[in-house]
Design a protein around this motif. Sequence first.
Motif, PDB file in Angstrom:
ATOM      1  N   GLU A 185      38.504  13.234  44.799  1.00 14.23           N
ATOM      2  CA  GLU A 185      37.312  12.550  45.292  1.00 14.23           C
ATOM      3  C   GLU A 185      37.023  12.909  46.747  1.00 14.23           C
ATOM      4  OE1 GLU A 185      37.971   8.420  44.778  1.00 14.23           O
ATOM      5  OE2 GLU A 185      37.984   8.517  42.585  1.00 14.23           O
ATOM      6  N   PHE A 186      35.765  12.729  47.084  1.00 10.99           N
ATOM      7  CA  PHE A 186      35.339  12.921  48.478  1.00 10.99           C
ATOM      8  C   PHE A 186      36.083  11.929  49.376  1.00 10.99           C
ATOM      9  CE2 PHE A 186      32.119  12.164  51.920  1.00 10.99           C
ATOM     10  CZ  PHE A 186      32.265  13.402  52.518  1.00 10.99           C
ATOM     11  N   MET A 187      36.499  12.390  50.572  1.00 15.18           N
ATOM     12  CA  MET A 187      37.239  11.616  51.558  1.00 15.18           C
ATOM     13  C   MET A 187      38.638  11.213  51.078  1.00 15.18           C
ATOM     14  SD  MET A 187      35.279  11.833  54.096  1.00 15.18           S
ATOM     15  CE  MET A 187      35.822  10.742  55.389  1.00 15.18           C
ATOM     16  N   THR A 188      39.263  12.133  50.359  1.00 12.63           N
ATOM     17  CA  THR A 188      40.683  11.985  50.039  1.00 12.63           C
ATOM     18  C   THR A 188      41.389  13.282  50.410  1.00 12.63           C
ATOM     19  OG1 THR A 188      40.424  12.820  47.773  1.00 12.63           O
ATOM     20  CG2 THR A 188      40.188  10.439  48.108  1.00 12.63           C
ATOM     21  N   PHE A 189      42.718  13.253  50.404  1.00 12.81           N
ATOM     22  CA  PHE A 189      43.463  14.472  50.699  1.00 12.81           C
ATOM     23  C   PHE A 189      44.718  14.532  49.835  1.00 12.81           C
ATOM     24  CE2 PHE A 189      47.128  12.889  53.033  1.00 12.81           C
ATOM     25  CZ  PHE A 189      46.701  11.663  53.490  1.00 12.81           C
ATOM     26  N   ARG A 190      45.256  15.727  49.706  1.00 14.20           N
ATOM     27  CA  ARG A 190      46.472  15.942  48.917  1.00 14.20           C
ATOM     28  C   ARG A 190      47.442  16.810  49.722  1.00 14.20           C
ATOM     29  NH1 ARG A 190      44.622  16.436  43.485  1.00 14.20           N
ATOM     30  NH2 ARG A 190      43.232  14.689  43.037  1.00 14.20           N
TER      31      ARG A 190
END
Length: 902
Positions: free
Chosen positions: A696-701
Motif C-alpha cells: 500500500e501507499f505510505m508503507t515500507f518493507r
Amino acid sequence: MRLPEGGRIDRTKPLRFTVDGIEYTGCAGDTLASAMIANGLLEVAPSAYLGRPRGIFAAGVDEPNALVQLDDPMQLATTTELVDGLEATLLSGKGKLTGEADEARYDKRNVHCDVLVVGGGPAGVAAALAAGRTGARVILADEQRELGGGLLTENRLLDWLADAVEELDALPETRILTGTTAFGYYDQNFVALAEKHRLWHVRAKRVVLATGAHERPLVFVDNDLPGIMLSSAVRQYVNRYAALPGENIVVATTNDAAYGTAFDLATRISTIVDSRPEPPAGLVQQARELGIEVLAGAQVQQALGTRRIGGVRVGDRTIACDLLAVSGGWNPAVHLFSQSQGRTRYDERVAAFVPDTSVQAQHIVGAANAVYDLAGCLREGFDAGLDAARLTGFDGAQPQAPYTATETVAPPAPVWFVDGPEDRQFVDLQRDATVADVRRATGAGMRSVEHVKRYTTIGTAHDQGKTSGFAAIGVIAQLLGADGPQGTTTYRPPYTPVSFALLAGRDRGELHDPVRMTPMHEWHVRNGAVFENVGQWKRPWYYPLPGEDMKTAVLRECRAARTSVAVMDASTLGKIDIQGPDAGEFLNRMYTNAFAKLKVGHCRYGLLCKADGMVFDDGVVMRVAENRFLATTTTGNAAAVLDWFEEWAQTEWPDLKVWFTSVTEQWATIAVVGPQARTVLSIVAPDVDCSAESFEFMTFRDVALADGTPARIARVSFSGELAFEINVAGRHGAEVWKAVMATGLPTPYGTETMHVLRAEKGYVIVGQDTDGTVTPQDLGMEWIVSPRKDFVGKRSYQRPDAARPDRKQLVGLLPVDPDDLLPEGAQLITPDTPLTPPVPMLGHVTSSYHSAALERTFALALVKGGRQLIGRTVLAPLRDRTIAATVTEPIFYDPEGTRRDG
C-alpha cells in the motif's frame, strides 16, 4: 638600559631583532617590549587620532600603545616573545593584512578535565597543586611563557615556585599549558583557550579562575607622554627582564602596591606621590629610611615634557624625572567570570568591581577575587583547588602553604581626574579619548556607562578597555556627582584578540566548505550529469543527451517519469534516526500532525513549524519499530532540523526519553518513478509483491534485493506518480543504482525534473515556495494540522492573523501565452495597478517551469488573498515586457491522485 645583573633572561643567548628597520640585540627570555626598553627604545608610534607621542605603558595584554606589525598584523610588543631575526614595525592604532597566504598550520583540540585552572600566578599554581595531588585530571593554563605571575615580578617565593612547577610537571593527570590564553567562557563550563597555533575547547567539571588583576592608570594633564608607565610594569621590566625604563623615577599612587616598585628601585626613586592623606605608617617609614620622599594627600596634576616626560607638577612643586610610575588601583580581572554570567558588585573597600554571584561550577581566587596579599592568594588557591577536586570525586590532604610574612593592605584613595585642561587628560590612550569627551557625553544626557562607551568609543580598541574601562567609569561618576561607580560595561569574548586563522583551524581552503557526494556520484559524472549545489551536496541537476539543452533534457526526463519510468538519486535527503520510549510522543509535539499511533511499517508525511507558526520543514517519517522512527528532511535543512529536535528535547522536555542520530550518510536512496516502476522493482527485488493490494501507499518493507543486498523499500511519492524508494546502506548504493539502470527501462532524472513533477502536483518545496513568513494555512495545508493535540507553533498558528484572508496564499498561475515562462521571483500586480513607483505588489512567483505533461508553462506563486483571485488575471511587469497569467488552484496534474495510487 639593560641592568648589569638580575632578571630571568639568558644573557648567554643574544638575539638580533629590528624595529622599523633598525637592528638591536636582546636576550632569550625577553619580550619585544623588554628588549626595546633594554635598548633605550621607550617611545612607540604616535597615537592613532591626535598623533601625540606615546610610549610603552604596560607589560602584558593591557598594553594600549606598543602595537607592532609582525608576520601577523597588530601584535603587542609586550606579549611578543623575542626570537632571533624578529622584524617589527611600529603601528599607530591599527595594523594591516599582508596579502600573503598564512602557511602556518592551525589545529583544534577538544578535551575534558575535572578541574581547569585559569591563571598561573601564586593562587593558580596553588590551586593546580592541590587539585593535581588528588589524582584529578587538571589543566593549568596561563598566558605567560613561565608560570609564577606576580612572584616573578616581585622576586618572591621563587624556590617554592620552582618546586611547585617541577611537581606539577610530574603529576600524571595534570597538563600545563603556558603561552595559552583563556579567552572565552561559555555555558556548562566550556572554556576556549588560544595557544599560538592551537585552539583548545575545554569542558571542565570545575573551573578555578585565578586571573589576577589589572593595574589602573591615573588621569591627569598630559598623562599620555612617553615615560609614564604602570608601576607594576616598571617593576616587572626591572626584576624579570633586567630592563630599566628610566634613571630618575617618581611614583604616583593611590594604594600600597606601588611602594613595592619604589623599594625595589630605591636608589632611583626620588618621590612617592600618594593620594591618601595618611598612607600606612610602616610604608612611609620604610620609604624614608631608603631616602625616598613621600608626599601624602597629593596628586600629580600634570606631566611636563614634549616627546618624553621631564618632570611632574604636584601642587606648586615641580619634580624632575624621566619616568613616572603610576598606580591608580587594581581591577580584579573579572572578564571570564562575567562571560560565564557571574555578577559583580562594586566594593568600596578596594574601589573596584569584584565577583559576587557565580552561576557556574567555579571558584574565583586571589587577585581576581580582590585578595591582594600573597598569603591570602595562596590560601584561597589551595582551598579552591582541593575543594574543586573533591566536588569532582577526588580527595586529598589539606596542602601546607609556604610561609609568607603577614601583610595588611590599606584601602586605596582613588583619583578619577584632576583640575586642569580636560582635553589633555586621557582616559583611553588608544582612542585618544579624554575627560572632555566624557563630559560631552554626560552633558548630552547620557548616564549609562554603556551609552558613554558608545558615544566616546572608550574601551572599543584592541585591549577592550583593560586600562581605560574603569578609568572612564570613575570619570563618569565624578562628573555626575555620584557616590561611586554606577555600573560597568558588559564583558564579552574574546578576552584578548584571537586570529581568524586560529578559529578556523583546518577548516579553510577545500575544507572550509567540504563537498558532499552520494555513493552514486561517479556514475552520474560518467553519464554526463550537470550538477547543482544543494547545501554542501553535489546533486545531479539534469542529464543532457548530445545536442540537448537544459529545457529539452528536462522535458524528456519529465515525459519518461509520466509515461514510462525514471529514477533519481535521492540520497541527499536528510535522515534522522529517532529512538526511545518517548519517540512517538516527541514527534507528536514537534509535527503538526500526529505520529504516536502510526503503525510499525507505515510512513506519514509531516510538517514542522517554528514557534511563530511559520513552516520550517517537511518530510516523510517511517515507524521502524515501536520505539524507533526514521524522519526524512529537506536536503538543505537536515542539520537545522536535527538541531531543532535537540534543542526542544534538551531544553523544554528533558523528561522525555528520546535520542537522535543523523544517518543521512548511512543510506543511499533511489526513487523509482512512473507507470512502469513495478516492472523495474520486480526485476531488482523479485521476491517483493509490489502490487497495489499488497504494497500500500505510505508503507515500507525491509527486504532482500535480487543479489541479496538488504534494502528498505518504501512506497512514497514526491512526483504524483506511482513510485517506490529503494533505500540501502551507503556502501551498496552504487551497485544497486547500476542494477536498477541495468534493467534497461529507467531514464535518470535530476533535481530540475523533480521540481517540475512536484510543482505539477502542487507539492511545495520548503525554502523555495516558503520564506519563513508562510503558515500552513497560506499553503492550503490546514489538512495536515491536527486540532486535537499540541505542537510547536500551535499557539501562533491559531492567531487570527495567521488565517487572515488577505495573507499571501499559494496559488497556481497559467500564463495567458502558454509559451511564456514567468521568471521565478517576478513580482505580481493587479491589471489596474499603475507602474509609477512605489508600485503596490500583490505577491511573487515562487516556482515556474515548462511542463511536458501540460504541454505549456505554469507556475506557483504566493499572492495576497490568492484564493479569492482564482480565475482572475494578474500581471508580472518585467524590464522589457509584461506577462499576464490566470490565477488557478495550485494542483495542475492528476488532482484526484489516481496515478500515485495506481
